[in-house]
Design an enzyme around this catalytic site. Sequence first.
Site, short mmCIF file in Angstrom:
data_model
loop_
_atom_site.label_atom_id
_atom_site.label_comp_id
_atom_site.label_asym_id
_atom_site.label_seq_id
_atom_site.Cartn_x
_atom_site.Cartn_y
_atom_site.Cartn_z
N MET A 32 0.86 -1.19 0.00
CA MET A 32 0.00 0.00 0.00
C MET A 32 0.89 1.24 0.00
O MET A 32 0.46 2.33 0.38
CB MET A 32 -0.93 -0.02 1.21
CG MET A 32 -1.87 -1.24 1.19
SD MET A 32 -3.41 -1.00 2.07
CE MET A 32 -2.80 -0.79 3.73
N LEU A 35 6.74 2.96 1.49
CA LEU A 35 7.66 1.83 1.57
C LEU A 35 8.77 2.06 2.60
O LEU A 35 9.35 3.14 2.66
CB LEU A 35 8.29 1.57 0.19
CG LEU A 35 7.32 1.34 -0.95
CD1 LEU A 35 8.07 1.08 -2.25
CD2 LEU A 35 6.37 0.18 -0.65
N HIS A 36 9.03 1.03 3.39
CA HIS A 36 10.13 1.08 4.37
C HIS A 36 11.04 -0.11 4.10
O HIS A 36 10.81 -0.91 3.18
CB HIS A 36 9.60 1.11 5.80
CG HIS A 36 8.58 0.03 6.08
ND1 HIS A 36 8.90 -1.31 6.07
CD2 HIS A 36 7.25 0.09 6.34
CE1 HIS A 36 7.84 -2.03 6.34
NE2 HIS A 36 6.81 -1.20 6.49
N GLY A 38 11.36 -2.88 5.44
CA GLY A 38 10.68 -4.18 5.43
C GLY A 38 10.15 -4.49 4.02
O GLY A 38 10.33 -5.60 3.51
N HIS A 39 9.50 -3.49 3.40
CA HIS A 39 9.02 -3.70 2.02
C HIS A 39 10.19 -3.99 1.09
O HIS A 39 10.10 -4.84 0.20
CB HIS A 39 8.31 -2.44 1.49
CG HIS A 39 7.02 -2.11 2.17
ND1 HIS A 39 6.85 -0.98 2.92
CD2 HIS A 39 5.83 -2.76 2.18
CE1 HIS A 39 5.60 -0.93 3.37
NE2 HIS A 39 4.97 -2.01 2.94
N GLY A 156 4.89 -10.19 3.73
CA GLY A 156 5.69 -10.11 4.95
C GLY A 156 5.08 -10.92 6.09
O GLY A 156 3.85 -11.00 6.22
N LYS A 158 5.02 -10.16 9.12
CA LYS A 158 4.37 -9.36 10.17
C LYS A 158 2.85 -9.54 10.09
O LYS A 158 2.17 -9.56 11.11
CB LYS A 158 4.73 -7.88 10.04
CG LYS A 158 4.15 -7.07 11.19
CD LYS A 158 4.56 -5.64 11.16
CE LYS A 158 3.77 -4.83 10.17
NZ LYS A 158 2.35 -4.65 10.56
N SER A 195 4.26 0.88 8.07
CA SER A 195 3.99 2.24 7.58
C SER A 195 3.26 3.04 8.65
O SER A 195 3.32 4.26 8.69
CB SER A 195 3.14 2.19 6.30
OG SER A 195 3.79 1.37 5.35
N ARG A 196 2.51 2.34 9.52
CA ARG A 196 1.75 3.04 10.56
C ARG A 196 2.63 3.56 11.70
O ARG A 196 2.16 4.36 12.51
CB ARG A 196 0.66 2.12 11.12
CG ARG A 196 -0.42 1.82 10.10
CD ARG A 196 -1.60 1.10 10.70
NE ARG A 196 -2.75 1.11 9.82
CZ ARG A 196 -3.08 0.13 8.96
NH1 ARG A 196 -2.34 -0.96 8.91
NH2 ARG A 196 -4.13 0.24 8.20
O1 PAF Z 1 -0.18 -5.98 3.42
C1 PAF Z 1 -0.59 -5.02 2.74
O2 PAF Z 1 0.08 -4.00 2.56
C2 PAF Z 1 -1.98 -5.10 2.11
O3 PAF Z 1 -2.87 -5.76 2.92
C3 PAF Z 1 -1.95 -5.71 0.69
C4 PAF Z 1 -1.52 -7.16 0.72
C5 PAF Z 1 -1.04 -4.90 -0.21
C6 PAF Z 1 -3.37 -5.65 0.08
O4 PAF Z 1 -3.83 -4.36 -0.03
#
Ligand code: PAF
Length: 293
Positions: A32, A35-36, A38-39, A156, A158, A195-196
């Site tokens: 979503m 990006l950090h 982890g992504h 991930g 998490k 991200s939160r």
């Molecule tokens: O894990 C996430 O960031 C979301 O739930 C995903 C898998 C991108 C679906 O919107």
Amino acid sequence: MDPEIISSPALMQERARNLRLERRPIALVPTMGALHEGHLSLVREARQRVGPDGVVIVSIYVNPTQFGPNEDFEAYPREFDEDRRKCSGEGVEIIFAPNDRQMYAASDGGSHSVHVVERQLSRTMEGSSRPVHFEGVTTIVAKLFNCCLPDLAVFGAKDYQQAAIIRKMVHDLNFPVAIEVAPTWREKDGLAMSSRNKYLSAEERSQATALHKVLQQCSAMVMQANDPQSVTADILLEHAREVLRAYPLVSLEYLAFFHPDSLEAVSDVRVGHHIAIAARLGRTRLIDNIRIG
Ligand code: PAF
């Protein structure tokens, strides 16, 4: 090289079909955005899996259907330029970034009326705390798979329950997509990257380490148990509440002990079981989980 940006689902499908005709493996990292590290570790995992001739697609889409009415859909961080720069640094070939109209407008001008619902693994934990959440996740992930036609997709750990539900969806609906789950990335003090975390005030940020501390201490109690080699969930919950007394900003939503495959709650907790936690710090809701042992 800068990644190619595609926003239209039809163009994405056409591009993916051509890549498949060229026999280039496709790895998808659904995100979503915001990006950090982890992504980025998921992106590196994707690259490793498909190799230099493969194509890594990162999807960036804040999916409205997985947020409940009083959740943080509006506030969710949107940092497209920064995300694009990070993807470029990782050699991502394509960013798929559709908008709500492209993803959810029905062809006849009506509403989007077909959804994917998982009815077993999504009953507990995040599923009971966030009733519409997993239906939104499975629906959007199915759509992303149909747009990007990946050979594999990386998620991930998490979001352990999410990954288990997506595996189940892929199995039950015969999606030809391999699912990889990469380890949780943590800050130096143990806080799982999310991200939160950006929502946290300085004081909340320092107390947010409590989540990982609770998981680790519960895990240690189980690992130290000799006879029988288990500890009851009630004792662990009591211990967690004790630990959290030192963190007044942390409000526990749930602490769950469960079997890693069925996600069923366990009352005698052993090595190999998992622990998940959800807690609020002010307006921020965080989750984390670990495997015991
Ligand atoms: O894990 C996430 O960031 C979301 O739930 C995903 C898998 C991108 C679906 O919107």
